[in-house]
Design a protein around this motif. Structure first.
Motif, PDB file in Angstrom:
ATOM      1  N   ARG A  60      35.073  34.532  49.102  1.00  0.00           N
ATOM      2  CA  ARG A  60      36.587  35.776  49.323  1.00  0.00           C
ATOM      3  C   ARG A  60      37.268  34.295  49.467  1.00  0.00           C
ATOM      4  O   ARG A  60      38.109  34.658  48.573  1.00  0.00           O
ATOM      5  N   ASN A  63      38.231  32.782  45.984  1.00  0.00           N
ATOM      6  CA  ASN A  63      38.519  33.730  44.392  1.00  0.00           C
ATOM      7  C   ASN A  63      40.181  34.380  45.127  1.00  0.00           C
ATOM      8  O   ASN A  63      40.299  35.208  44.409  1.00  0.00           O
ATOM      9  N   LEU A  65      41.181  35.832  47.413  1.00  0.00           N
ATOM     10  CA  LEU A  65      41.038  37.512  48.675  1.00  0.00           C
ATOM     11  C   LEU A  65      41.193  37.727  49.957  1.00  0.00           C
ATOM     12  O   LEU A  65      42.251  37.812  50.314  1.00  0.00           O
ATOM     13  N   PHE A  87      45.900  34.774  39.981  1.00  0.00           N
ATOM     14  CA  PHE A  87      46.299  35.398  38.509  1.00  0.00           C
ATOM     15  C   PHE A  87      45.167  34.566  37.892  1.00  0.00           C
ATOM     16  O   PHE A  87      43.819  34.990  37.325  1.00  0.00           O
ATOM     17  N   ARG A  90      41.574  33.802  39.911  1.00  0.00           N
ATOM     18  CA  ARG A  90      41.096  35.181  39.420  1.00  0.00           C
ATOM     19  C   ARG A  90      39.559  35.276  38.110  1.00  0.00           C
ATOM     20  O   ARG A  90      39.036  35.394  37.773  1.00  0.00           O
ATOM     21  N   LYS A  91      41.246  34.817  36.996  1.00  0.00           N
ATOM     22  CA  LYS A  91      40.099  34.897  35.576  1.00  0.00           C
ATOM     23  C   LYS A  91      39.274  33.498  35.076  1.00  0.00           C
ATOM     24  O   LYS A  91      37.929  34.395  34.257  1.00  0.00           O
ATOM     25  N   ILE A  95      33.966  37.334  40.452  1.00  0.00           N
ATOM     26  CA  ILE A  95      32.517  38.012  41.943  1.00  0.00           C
ATOM     27  C   ILE A  95      32.270  39.076  41.946  1.00  0.00           C
ATOM     28  O   ILE A  95      32.832  39.640  41.617  1.00  0.00           O
ATOM     29  N   PHE A  97      30.187  41.974  44.291  1.00  0.00           N
ATOM     30  CA  PHE A  97      29.449  42.583  45.192  1.00  0.00           C
ATOM     31  C   PHE A  97      28.312  43.077  45.718  1.00  0.00           C
ATOM     32  O   PHE A  97      27.572  43.359  44.909  1.00  0.00           O
TER      33      PHE A  97
END
Lengths: 629, 266
Positions: A60, A63, A65, A87, A90-91, A95, A97
């Motif tokens: 987490r 990226n 979170l 942004f 995350r591109k 992830i 889950f």
């Protein structure tokens, strides 16, 4: 090129203002402390560690979170704690889950995959292309217009992977993405992950409990207490047997076999591959130096003495159709014949959808035999037609094909523990939750009687009564919750206890503990224990007898010894074998026959015995008893 | 294992199925307005005719259509009976004590029943021929002018779509938890209302907790997939008006104009 870099990163979930909670937990509240960690472009890294070791936190943080309390995280040269970079990070870093159901937003596959690209403002035509690419990469192209709810677990996870792929990430993190899947689904997902890493050159960080999966990686990282405890190639890491135990991990069974053999005097190098071990055994034979060994570490099940109808299940010609007379009708069971004897530790095997759960739900009349339904009326047989075969089902002496049976009394005698039983906890305190069943079945019991029974049940599952009784069940750890849930079922002292995947979702150590607990319950408390499982090792190690379900029928029902000799049949059904059986096959291929009951202890013993009698280089390949050394 | 057919979508590849959801929603609105404007059986007859035409081109079987009426059958009967006896009229057809049925009441009741009947049939034709997803898309598009007054149209549509997505999952979960509690002796089938409601507590609490857990995880999964609201968002599925929708709009307008004309000149 370094794509991810952690420098001295610490993170804590409980911030300073509510520091009081950690008084009760024995772990301090740091999820990560001073972690240095980096991943190279194109690498495949497996992250191992028991539950609560900080693995998921690592994912987490990567990226964005979560953001670190201390230290610095750089992803593709971007600072992950800077909101403006999220942004872009995350591109690049996707992830997947754990729970396949909780990751899709739309009711149609292509709409769901489009979600990511839509978020970053990709043009329509390009989104279409990306959906094509992503679905193709996970091998799900024909499901483009399907509804996720109708797919299997493995398929759902592949859709989740596709949803991430559509963003064209260069790193993919799988956070225990296979933990809730059956072996077939796990293989589907791992095949996809491997292909993405090899062919699409996507960097993979795989967080997992499964040694076989970690073995596919280039590098394995072991987390413990929020730190990186161990690193190396997976084989190196798993070879560090004693260290693994220190970090609350479990040695893979293969390594354990090697260790036990070596202890017994047959020197075998640690390995995870059955062919390699088999060769090792053959190679070690000539110079064998056999000591008397104490190789039996397995939890070999003991059968308890039979007790007539108490604890017995007898089933003849049981069929069941879901949604009969509708377009969705599915035949879940078809003419099942099965006897589970009193005193057994019985295993039920099979794929998802093979009918095993449907069968088990019949045992305490959650699903009823048609003749036991309230509305059932006896039909007059049509002339000239033979009577349809009658269904018989007796459980613990209760006739379940008769609607006059006292089903409540039956349910107090046949306990049922569902998958992830901790999700059924509801009461304010552990005591009340465990007492729930008891109060339902025995409305006339006094407070003292109830208290005594709850205490006994909690202690049987290995919890301290005084310590947990007034706690909220939701404040306990995952393993403890499951124990409470099991206590809530055994509190009525059932004579038969059926459990659906009792070890699902736990880390390897937790799995072993639960199985040990079940043996405890079996020897002291319940006459018959029935477990439904996907895990062949679990069945081989724990059960007296097991039935294999396939397509709503019982394919085989025998002792593990006989069951796993039919390897071809199981393999042809896409089922796996326990490691001991794989090794036995590999040895047989090399001309050595080991006749064990497939528990780890017995296999090691029999192999050592074989080495003893055939020592000094004797081989089975040629005439028996001939010495070719 | 349990199959949940939510929104009663009836898969087919008909003229009506292929229409743009916006056209269908607008058509339904026009149709409902026409029903309420209609003051006599002529107007309702026209509405019924238009409905039959749409039904014919939808490929939905009449049985499936009638099934949707079943749900409101009780309401329909209740209203009919109420109206039949209590509507004030002058021409008595039948009398027994103080209970009497007048010609006007009979006329009015039949009229009301037909109105309700057509209303329900029309709306179920929409849900039968449109998937929940495209329904949400259509609504989002139609409501998009409201964005000007900062009404969260996109968020609303997303919430709707996620809710629809989770209905089968939560239904399954309810079944599982109920089974688990039944196995522990919970009794959902006997006792009075209060006892039964109480018996649901051990199911509702785990369900609620699970829903929150799922929401949390879904939130993370959405974040990880770069969700950040509607700012830069594009849409993959573009709704396009075709000749079909023009025909539908034309029929709808004709109906409305017809009903208005009847109301004015008859």
């Amino acid at each position: 090129m370094e794509v991810i870099k952690f420098e001295n990163v610490s993170f804590s979930y409980e911030k300073a203002e509510d520091g009081e909670r950690d008084v009760f937990s024995f772990q301090d509240n740091f999820a990560l402390r001073g972690v240095d960690f980096s991943v190279q472009e194109g690498e495949f890294v497996a992250v191992l560690g028991h539950n609560g070791s900080g693995k998921s936190t690592l994912a987490r943080l990567t990226n964005g979170l979560l953001s670190p309390d201390e230290g610095k995280i750089t992803v593709f040269g971007l600072d992950a704690s800077d909101e403006n970079n999220l942004f872009d990070i995350r591109k690049q870093v996707g992830i997947v889950f754990q729970n396949p159901d909780n990751q899709t937003v739309a009711s149609i596959v292509e709409d769901d995959i489009a979600f990511g690209p839509e978020n970053i403002g990709i043009e329509r035509e390009e989104i279409g292309k990306r959906i094509d690419f992503a679905l193709n990469a996970v091998g799900m192209s024909e499901f483009r217009h399907a509804t996720p709810a109708r797919l299997s677990g493995g398929q759902k996870q592949r859709i989740a992977i596709a949803g991430v792929l559509a963003l064209k990430p260069r790193v993919m993190i799988l956070d225990e993405a296979t933990a809730m899947l059956d072996p077939r689904g796990r293989k589907e997902v791992m095949d996809v992950v491997l292909r993405l890493n090899r062919e699409e050159k996507i960097t993979v960080i795989l967080i997992t409990h499964f040694a076989e999966e970690a073995l596919l990686a280039d590098r394995a990282v072991v987390m413990h207490g929020g730190k990186i405890a161990l690193q190396g190639t997976p084989t190196e890491v798993f070879a560090k047997g004693d260290d693994l135990e220190k970090y609350a991990l479990v040695m893979p069974r293969s390594v354990r076999i090697c260790r036990n053999l070596t202890q017994g005097g047959l020197r075998i190098a640690d390995s995870m591959d059955e062919e390699e071990i088999a060769s090792g055994i053959i190679g070690a034979l000539p110079c064998v130096d056999v000591k008397t060994s104490e190789a039996g570490t397995g939890l070999t099940a003991k059968t308890r003495p039979e007790d007539g109808e108490h604890g017995r299940v007898y089933c003849e010609n049981l069929s069941y159709v879901y949604n009969p007379k509708s377009p969705f009708a599915t035949q879940a069971l078809e003419g099942v014949n099965l006897e589970i004897r009193s005193g057994e530790f019985f295993g039920i095997l099979g794929h998802t959808g093979s009918g095993k759960s449907t069968f088990v739900q019949h045992l305490n009349a959650l699903l009823k035999v048609p003749t036991a339904e309230k509305k059932y009326k006896e039909k007059k047989p049509k002339k000239g037609k033979p009577l349809p075969p009658k269904t018989l089902l007796t459980v613990n002496g209760y006739d379940l094909s008769d609607k006059k049976t006292d089903f409540r009394a039956l349910r107090s005698k046949v306990g049922m523990v569902f998958q992830y039983p901790e999700y059924q906890l509801f009461a304010e305190t552990v005591f009340e939750d465990v007492a729930f069943g008891l109060k339902n079945f025995h409305e006339d019991w006094s407070e003292a009687e109830v208290r005594a029974a709850v205490k006994e049940a909690l202690e049987t599952v290995g919890l301290c009564y005084e310590e947990v009784k007034d706690k909220s069940p939701f404040d306990l750890s995952g393993g403890q919750k499951r124990r409470v849930a099991i206590a809530g079922v055994i509190v009525t002292k059932p004579e038969i206890l059926a459990l659906d995947e009792p070890a699902a979702g736990l880390d390897p150590l937790g799995k072993e503990e639960i199985m040990r607990l079940l043996h405890d319950i079996h020897s002291k408390w319940c006459k018959t224990v029935i477990i439904v499982s996907h895990d062949m090792d679990e069945i081989a190690e724990n059960c007296n007898r097991a039935a294999v379900f396939a397509d709503g029928k019982v394919l085989l029902c025998a002792e593990p010894k006989t069951l796993f000799v039919n390897a071809e049949m199981l393999l042809s059904r896409g089922l796996d074998l326990p490691f001991t059986a794989k090794l036995t096959r590999a040895l047989l291929g090399k001309g050595v026959a080991i006749d064990s009951d497939f528990t780890l202890g017995d296999f090691v013993q029999k192999t050592l015995d074989f080495a003893k009698t055939n020592g000094a280089g004797m081989r089975l390949t040629d005439e028996r008893g001939q010495n070719h050394a | 294992m349990r199959e949940v057919s939510f929104g009663q979508y009836y898969p087919a590849n008909s003229f009506v199925h292929k229409c743009d959801p916006r056209a269908k929603i607008l058509f339904l609105i026009v149709y409902i307005v026409a029903i309420f404007l209609g003051k006599d059986f002529y107007a309702l007859g026209a509405c019924a005719a238009v409905f039959l035409l749409a039904a014919l081109f939808s490929g939905v079987s009449f049985r499936a259509l009638l099934r949707s009426v079943k749900a409101i059958l009780f309401l329909l009967l209740f209203m009919t009976v109420l109206n039949l006896f209590f509507y004030e009229g002058t021409t008595v057809l039948w009398q027994w004590g103080i209970i009497r049925i007048t010609k006007e009441a009979l006329y009015y009741t039949l009229f009301l029943a037909l109105r309700l009947f057509l209303l329900v049939l029309g709306s179920s034709l929409l849900t039968l021929t449109t998937t929940p997803v495209s329904l949400a898309d259509g609504l989002e598009s139609l409501l998009s002018p409201l964005k000007l007054i900062r009404f969260p149209v996109h968020e609303l549509a997303l919430i709707m779509s996620i809710a629809l997505r989770f209905i089968p999952i939560l239904t399954d979960e309810t079944g599982r938890i109920m089974n688990a509690q039944k196995a522990r002796g919970a009794d959902f089938e006997t006792g009075g209302l209060i006892k039964r409601v109480k018996a649901l507590v051990p199911t509702l609490i785990p369900l609620l907790i699970s829903a929150f857990r799922r929401a949390d995880e879904l939130g993370d999964a959405m974040d990880a997939r770069c969700y950040s609201g509607s700012k830069v968002r594009t849409k993959y599925k573009k709704l396009t008006f075709t000749w079909r929708d023009l025909i539908a709009m034309f029929v709808g307008t004709a109906l409305l104009v017809g009903v208005i004309l009847v109301r004015i000149y008859l």
